[in-house]
Scaffold this motif. Structure first.
Motif, PDB file in Angstrom:
ATOM      1  N   ALA A   5       0.762  -1.282  -0.086  1.00 14.28           N
ATOM      2  CA  ALA A   5       0.272  -0.082   0.060  1.00 14.28           C
ATOM      3  C   ALA A   5       0.971   1.354  -0.102  1.00 14.28           C
ATOM      4  N   PRO A   6       0.522   1.936  -0.461  1.00 10.58           N
ATOM      5  CA  PRO A   6       1.274   4.134  -0.182  1.00 10.58           C
ATOM      6  C   PRO A   6       1.853   3.637   0.879  1.00 10.58           C
ATOM      7  N   GLY A   7       3.040   4.292   1.174  1.00 11.07           N
ATOM      8  CA  GLY A   7       3.211   5.207   2.393  1.00 11.07           C
ATOM      9  C   GLY A   7       3.654   3.681   3.736  1.00 11.07           C
ATOM     10  N   GLU A   8       3.137   2.191   3.167  1.00 15.39           N
ATOM     11  CA  GLU A   8       4.459   1.648   4.220  1.00 15.39           C
ATOM     12  C   GLU A   8       5.287   1.054   3.197  1.00 15.39           C
ATOM     13  N   VAL A   9       6.253   0.841   4.414  1.00 21.66           N
ATOM     14  CA  VAL A   9       6.971   0.308   4.196  1.00 21.66           C
ATOM     15  C   VAL A   9       7.846  -0.914   4.783  1.00 21.66           C
ATOM     16  N   PRO A  10       7.966  -1.693   2.854  1.00 20.92           N
ATOM     17  CA  PRO A  10       8.791  -3.135   2.549  1.00 20.92           C
ATOM     18  C   PRO A  10       9.079  -3.783   4.466  1.00 20.92           C
ATOM     19  N   PRO A  11       8.710  -4.872   4.393  1.00 22.82           N
ATOM     20  CA  PRO A  11       9.404  -6.235   5.692  1.00 22.82           C
ATOM     21  C   PRO A  11      10.505  -6.054   5.554  1.00 22.82           C
ATOM     22  N   GLN A  12      11.156  -5.897   4.226  1.00 26.25           N
ATOM     23  CA  GLN A  12      12.781  -6.513   4.380  1.00 26.25           C
ATOM     24  C   GLN A  12      13.512  -4.766   4.742  1.00 26.25           C
ATOM     25  N   LEU A  13      12.954  -3.691   4.261  1.00 23.71           N
ATOM     26  CA  LEU A  13      13.135  -2.225   5.432  1.00 23.71           C
ATOM     27  C   LEU A  13      12.330  -2.049   6.219  1.00 23.71           C
ATOM     28  N   ARG A  14      12.093  -2.504   6.551  1.00 24.01           N
ATOM     29  CA  ARG A  14      11.594  -2.520   8.576  1.00 24.01           C
ATOM     30  C   ARG A  14      12.596  -3.385   9.292  1.00 24.01           C
ATOM     31  N   TRP A  15      13.131  -4.435   8.807  1.00 25.27           N
ATOM     32  CA  TRP A  15      13.708  -4.872   9.517  1.00 25.27           C
ATOM     33  C   TRP A  15      15.426  -4.364   9.578  1.00 25.27           C
ATOM     34  N   LEU A  16      15.631  -3.354   8.742  1.00 27.65           N
ATOM     35  CA  LEU A  16      16.774  -2.851   8.069  1.00 27.65           C
ATOM     36  C   LEU A  16      17.038  -1.066   9.090  1.00 27.65           C
ATOM     37  N   LYS A  17      15.236  -0.796   9.004  1.00 23.95           N
ATOM     38  CA  LYS A  17      15.903   0.109   9.850  1.00 23.95           C
ATOM     39  C   LYS A  17      15.418   0.313  11.764  1.00 23.95           C
ATOM     40  N   TRP A  18      15.110  -0.913  12.485  1.00 28.70           N
ATOM     41  CA  TRP A  18      15.394  -1.082  12.780  1.00 28.70           C
ATOM     42  C   TRP A  18      16.719  -2.252  13.307  1.00 28.70           C
TER      43      TRP A  18
END
Length: 97
Positions: A5-18
């Motif tokens: 969905a627009p504005g949602e961060v992909p799971p791989q990028l969420r993991w990288l962000k954390w």
């Protein structure tokens, strides 16, 4: 393939962000610990030295250094006089050429 969905961060990028956030917190914590250790070390009481050091006649001190159980005086005559810290007695003399 499913679109996020627009504005949602992909799971791989969420993991990288954390992961990046955790690394930043760890670096800050390590820096704080290092600074605390440095302050504690620099505020430690100096090692006790004898009140008076007797140098050979005609010589005066140019430099001074110390170790765990000794201290040394470099004289104007280019000699290093190494003294025992506990007794204050001359342990060794080194001639500088």
């Amino acid at each position: 393939m499913q679109q996020d969905a627009p504005g949602e961060v992909p799971p791989q990028l969420r993991w990288l962000k954390w992961l990046v956030a955790a690394m930043g917190v760890a670096m800050i914590a390590c820096f704080v610990v290092l600074m605390i250790a440095l302050v504690i070390r620099l505020n430690a009481d100096p090692l006790p030295l004898p009140e008076r050091i007797s140098l050979p006649d005609g010589e005066s001190a140019r430099a001074f250094t110390q170790g765990s159980d000794w201290f040394a005086v470099v004289t104007d005559a280019d000699r290093i006089l190494i003294y025992n810290r506990a007794t204050g007695s001359l342990r060794q003399t080194v001639e500088i050429e």
